[in-house]
Scaffold this motif. Structure first.
Motif, PDB file in Angstrom:
ATOM      1  N   GLN A  42      31.507  21.033  13.256  1.00  0.00           N
ATOM      2  CA  GLN A  42      30.536  19.968  13.002  1.00  0.00           C
ATOM      3  C   GLN A  42      30.958  19.119  11.818  1.00  0.00           C
ATOM      4  O   GLN A  42      31.272  19.654  10.753  1.00  0.00           O
ATOM      5  CB  GLN A  42      29.153  20.557  12.734  1.00  0.00           C
ATOM      6  CG  GLN A  42      28.090  19.542  12.346  1.00  0.00           C
ATOM      7  CD  GLN A  42      27.606  18.702  13.521  1.00  0.00           C
ATOM      8  OE1 GLN A  42      27.156  19.238  14.524  1.00  0.00           O
ATOM      9  NE2 GLN A  42      27.688  17.392  13.395  1.00  0.00           N
ATOM     10  N   LEU A  43      30.987  17.801  12.024  1.00  0.00           N
ATOM     11  CA  LEU A  43      31.300  16.865  10.950  1.00  0.00           C
ATOM     12  C   LEU A  43      30.009  16.422  10.288  1.00  0.00           C
ATOM     13  O   LEU A  43      29.112  15.893  10.940  1.00  0.00           O
ATOM     14  CB  LEU A  43      32.027  15.639  11.498  1.00  0.00           C
ATOM     15  CG  LEU A  43      33.538  15.716  11.572  1.00  0.00           C
ATOM     16  CD1 LEU A  43      34.078  14.592  12.426  1.00  0.00           C
ATOM     17  CD2 LEU A  43      34.152  15.643  10.188  1.00  0.00           C
TER      18      LEU A  43
ATOM     19  N   TYR B  35      35.918  10.346  19.523  1.00  0.00           N
ATOM     20  CA  TYR B  35      37.119  10.788  18.832  1.00  0.00           C
ATOM     21  C   TYR B  35      37.643  12.048  19.514  1.00  0.00           C
ATOM     22  O   TYR B  35      36.878  12.850  20.051  1.00  0.00           O
ATOM     23  CB  TYR B  35      36.820  11.122  17.365  1.00  0.00           C
ATOM     24  CG  TYR B  35      36.419   9.944  16.515  1.00  0.00           C
ATOM     25  CD1 TYR B  35      35.093   9.517  16.469  1.00  0.00           C
ATOM     26  CD2 TYR B  35      37.354   9.274  15.742  1.00  0.00           C
ATOM     27  CE1 TYR B  35      34.716   8.445  15.681  1.00  0.00           C
ATOM     28  CE2 TYR B  35      36.980   8.197  14.942  1.00  0.00           C
ATOM     29  CZ  TYR B  35      35.666   7.800  14.920  1.00  0.00           C
ATOM     30  OH  TYR B  35      35.294   6.726  14.135  1.00  0.00           O
ATOM     31  N   LEU B  88      38.789  19.194  20.838  1.00  0.00           N
ATOM     32  CA  LEU B  88      37.377  18.987  20.539  1.00  0.00           C
ATOM     33  C   LEU B  88      37.121  17.485  20.616  1.00  0.00           C
ATOM     34  O   LEU B  88      37.813  16.706  19.958  1.00  0.00           O
ATOM     35  CB  LEU B  88      37.051  19.520  19.146  1.00  0.00           C
ATOM     36  CG  LEU B  88      35.600  19.371  18.668  1.00  0.00           C
ATOM     37  CD1 LEU B  88      34.663  20.218  19.507  1.00  0.00           C
ATOM     38  CD2 LEU B  88      35.491  19.748  17.185  1.00  0.00           C
ATOM     39  N   LEU B  90      34.576  14.539  19.871  1.00  0.00           N
ATOM     40  CA  LEU B  90      33.421  14.258  19.024  1.00  0.00           C
ATOM     41  C   LEU B  90      32.892  12.865  19.297  1.00  0.00           C
ATOM     42  O   LEU B  90      33.662  11.905  19.453  1.00  0.00           O
ATOM     43  CB  LEU B  90      33.814  14.388  17.550  1.00  0.00           C
ATOM     44  CG  LEU B  90      34.128  15.812  17.087  1.00  0.00           C
ATOM     45  CD1 LEU B  90      34.939  15.794  15.808  1.00  0.00           C
ATOM     46  CD2 LEU B  90      32.838  16.585  16.879  1.00  0.00           C
ATOM     47  N   PHE B 105      27.903  12.188  13.360  1.00  0.00           N
ATOM     48  CA  PHE B 105      28.616  12.872  14.420  1.00  0.00           C
ATOM     49  C   PHE B 105      27.773  13.922  15.116  1.00  0.00           C
ATOM     50  O   PHE B 105      26.921  14.579  14.500  1.00  0.00           O
ATOM     51  CB  PHE B 105      29.874  13.548  13.853  1.00  0.00           C
ATOM     52  CG  PHE B 105      31.017  12.602  13.650  1.00  0.00           C
ATOM     53  CD1 PHE B 105      31.050  11.762  12.550  1.00  0.00           C
ATOM     54  CD2 PHE B 105      32.056  12.535  14.573  1.00  0.00           C
ATOM     55  CE1 PHE B 105      32.107  10.868  12.366  1.00  0.00           C
ATOM     56  CE2 PHE B 105      33.108  11.659  14.399  1.00  0.00           C
ATOM     57  CZ  PHE B 105      33.130  10.823  13.298  1.00  0.00           C
ATOM     58  N   GLY B 106      28.050  14.096  16.399  1.00  0.00           N
ATOM     59  CA  GLY B 106      27.478  15.176  17.173  1.00  0.00           C
ATOM     60  C   GLY B 106      28.282  16.453  16.979  1.00  0.00           C
ATOM     61  O   GLY B 106      29.307  16.455  16.295  1.00  0.00           O
ATOM     62  N   PRO B 107      27.853  17.547  17.614  1.00  0.00           N
ATOM     63  CA  PRO B 107      28.522  18.839  17.440  1.00  0.00           C
ATOM     64  C   PRO B 107      29.825  18.970  18.225  1.00  0.00           C
ATOM     65  O   PRO B 107      30.595  19.894  17.994  1.00  0.00           O
ATOM     66  CB  PRO B 107      27.484  19.839  17.952  1.00  0.00           C
ATOM     67  CG  PRO B 107      26.667  19.051  18.918  1.00  0.00           C
ATOM     68  CD  PRO B 107      26.627  17.657  18.412  1.00  0.00           C
TER      69      PRO B 107
END
Lengths: 109, 114
Positions: A42-43, B35, B88, B90, B105-107
């Motif tokens: 998570q960012l 991303y 991943l 994002l 950002f989402g998870p």
């Protein structure tokens, strides 16, 4: 495009220590963000800081746009600060953020 | 206020298949960004949508495509999956377009291509 360099690439701290992370960028920018990526991916936004200084608790950031760098300060580090810290400067016009390669921080208890 | 949501959390596909990833922005946000974070390669900008239009794309082949719906949610499609698409993915949203505002950002969706 903008080139982004972050240093140091890796950092190990003892809990309670302070640290400074640096982000250099190659071109003038209109905006810059700092993020923390936790171990689950998570960012998390830390700062939106195209210029000047901001503080949020134990964290603060300074961007000197004319000299093309930004600094992230972490004081009294905690184990939950562990993860990867990214800076992401962006230009104007047809816009996109460019992410640096990050600083991987590990805080030991 | 609900954050950015992404689905599915994990996705496993085989080489050559198609993958569809979904993103719902924060309410009131009109811009959506995608991303890719592949292992060891950092975060790479893929696509930016605003007001239903593709505004910019990163250095990815055309088999990476997407769209933004009238409710500002977005979909990323990856056709003809290759092993190196494992990453991943994002999604982020912002209130204004052009990067003049904070991106949230989402998870993420973790895509594995076998």
């Amino acid at each position: 495009g903008i080139q982004v360099e972050q240093s140091p690439p890796d950092l190990i701290l003892q809990e309670g220590a302070n640290s400074t992370l640096r982000c250099n960028f190659s071109d003038s920018v209109n905006n810059l963000q700092w993020f923390h990526q936790n171990p689950w991916g998570q960012l998390i936004n830390l700062f939106y800081i195209p210029s000047g200084t901001k503080q949020n608790g134990r964290l603060s950031a300074t961007t000197v746009a004319t000299e093309r760098y930004s600094l992230l300060y972490i004081s009294s580090s905690q184990t939950t600060d562990s993860g990867v810290y990214f800076c992401a400067p962006g230009g104007s016009g047809t816009y996109k953020y460019i992410f640096g390669t990050g600083t991987r921080l590990k805080v030991l208890a | 206020e609900a954050g950015v949501t992404q689905s599915p959390t994990h996705l496993i596909k085989t080489r050559g298949q198609q993958a569809t990833l979904r993103c719902s922005p924060i309410s009131g946000h009109t811009s959506v960004y995608w991303y890719q974070q592949a292992l060891g390669l950092g975060l790479q900008f893929l696509l930016w949508y605003d007001e239903g239009e593709e505004r910019n794309r990163g250095n990815f082949p055309p088999r990476f495509s997407g769209r933004q719906f009238p409710n500002y949610s977005s979909e990323l499609n990856v056709n003809a999956l290759e092993l190196e698409d494992s990453a991943l993915y994002l999604c982020a949203s912002s209130r204004t377009s052009g990067g003049a505002d904070t991106q949230y950002f989402g998870p993420g969706t973790r895509l594995t291509v076998l």
